[in-house]
Design an enzyme around this catalytic site. Structure first.
Site, mmCIF file in Angstrom:
data_model
loop_
_atom_site.group_PDB
_atom_site.id
_atom_site.type_symbol
_atom_site.label_atom_id
_atom_site.label_comp_id
_atom_site.label_asym_id
_atom_site.label_seq_id
_atom_site.Cartn_x
_atom_site.Cartn_y
_atom_site.Cartn_z
ATOM 1 C CB SER A 1 -17.573 9.763 5.775
ATOM 2 O OG SER A 1 -17.382 11.069 5.269
ATOM 3 C CG HIS B 1 10.569 3.763 0.060
ATOM 4 N ND1 HIS B 1 10.805 3.047 1.215
ATOM 5 C CD2 HIS B 1 9.524 4.593 0.331
ATOM 6 C CE1 HIS B 1 9.951 3.441 2.157
ATOM 7 N NE2 HIS B 1 9.163 4.379 1.643
ATOM 8 C CB SER C 1 5.996 3.092 2.463
ATOM 9 O OG SER C 1 5.937 4.442 2.047
ATOM 10 N N GLY D 1 2.669 4.853 4.020
ATOM 11 C CA GLY D 1 2.693 6.125 4.741
ATOM 12 C C GLY D 1 1.874 6.152 6.012
ATOM 13 N NE ARG D 2 -3.345 3.250 7.001
ATOM 14 C CZ ARG D 2 -4.446 2.535 6.824
ATOM 15 N NH1 ARG D 2 -4.561 1.728 5.772
ATOM 16 N NH2 ARG D 2 -5.443 2.612 7.686
ATOM 17 C CB SER E 1 3.642 1.215 9.370
ATOM 18 O OG SER E 1 4.778 1.454 8.569
ATOM 19 C CG ASN F 1 13.602 0.636 1.389
ATOM 20 O OD1 ASN F 1 12.886 1.497 0.903
ATOM 21 N ND2 ASN F 1 13.929 0.619 2.675
#
Length: 211
Positions: free
Chosen positions: A45, A81, A83, A85-86, A91, A95
């Protein structure tokens, strides 16, 4: 193995001290978002495999001085920073304090970016060895050959021998659109795979030169 990659970037000047206090300094905020989209994977998908987010704040000035035959055009220092976002275990974040120096000589430009990672608590650090793969800085050389732009970027951690190379060629297609060919080999094209060596090549379009 085949996916689409796209990037959105912008920066905004927050304050200009040159006009307020006679200082050639400005404060900027910037944001970059890069996504890797499995658009060709119909069976799953067409999911987004990874998206990286990078807000930055930095202070910049333009020295405009001669240094060893090069024109020193940019000096900046800031905080970044980055990332994905998980949640754990996927994750990834870090920084950094970055310095950016830009030099020009004729049609050639050089951008040097050393950085220092800001330490985190070992119990919550989800990628403690990231500097081993992404190093402590990068170097980009840009050559403007008429309407064509060639760029070569490099990173290397001397202790681990890990790093990356990225080459890019952009050329005019239409008034506000440029064609783009990009090749990457090494570590850190995306945060989720920062410790996995990858080699990729892509063809696409860019609007960056229209800004």
């Amino acid at each position: 193995d085949t996916e689409a990659k796209f990037q959105l970037s912008f920066k905004v000047k927050l304050a200009d001290f040159e006009r307020r206090a006679g200082m050639p300094l400005a404060i900027w905020a910037a944001y970059t978002q890069q996504s890797h989209w499995q658009v060709y994977d119909v069976g799953e998908s067409r999911p987004f495999r990874e998206t990286n987010y990078e807000p930055e704040v930095f202070v910049a000035t333009h020295p405009d001085r001669e240094v060893l035959g090069w024109r020193w055009r940019l000096a900046a220092v800031g905080v970044s920073h980055q990332s994905n976002g998980r949640a754990e275990p996927l994750s990834r974040s870090w920084n950094r304090v970055l310095v950016q120096l830009g030099f020009e000589r004729g049609a050639v430009g050089i951008i040097v970016r050393p950085w220092l990672r800001i330490g985190e608590d070992a119990a919550t650090d989800d990628n403690p060895d990231i500097t081993r793969y992404l190093g402590h800085g990068d170097l980009t050389v840009v050559w403007a050959a008429g309407a064509h732009r060639f760029a070569l970027g490099a990173r290397l951690h001397p202790g681990s021998g890990k790093g990356a190379l990225q080459g890019q060629w952009s050329f005019p297609l239409a008034r506000r659109v440029r064609g783009l060919v990009q090749a990457f080999s090494g570590y850190g094209e995306s945060l989720i795979d920062y410790n996995v060596r990858q080699s990729t090549i892509g063809v696409g379009v860019s609007l960056a030169d229209a800004l």
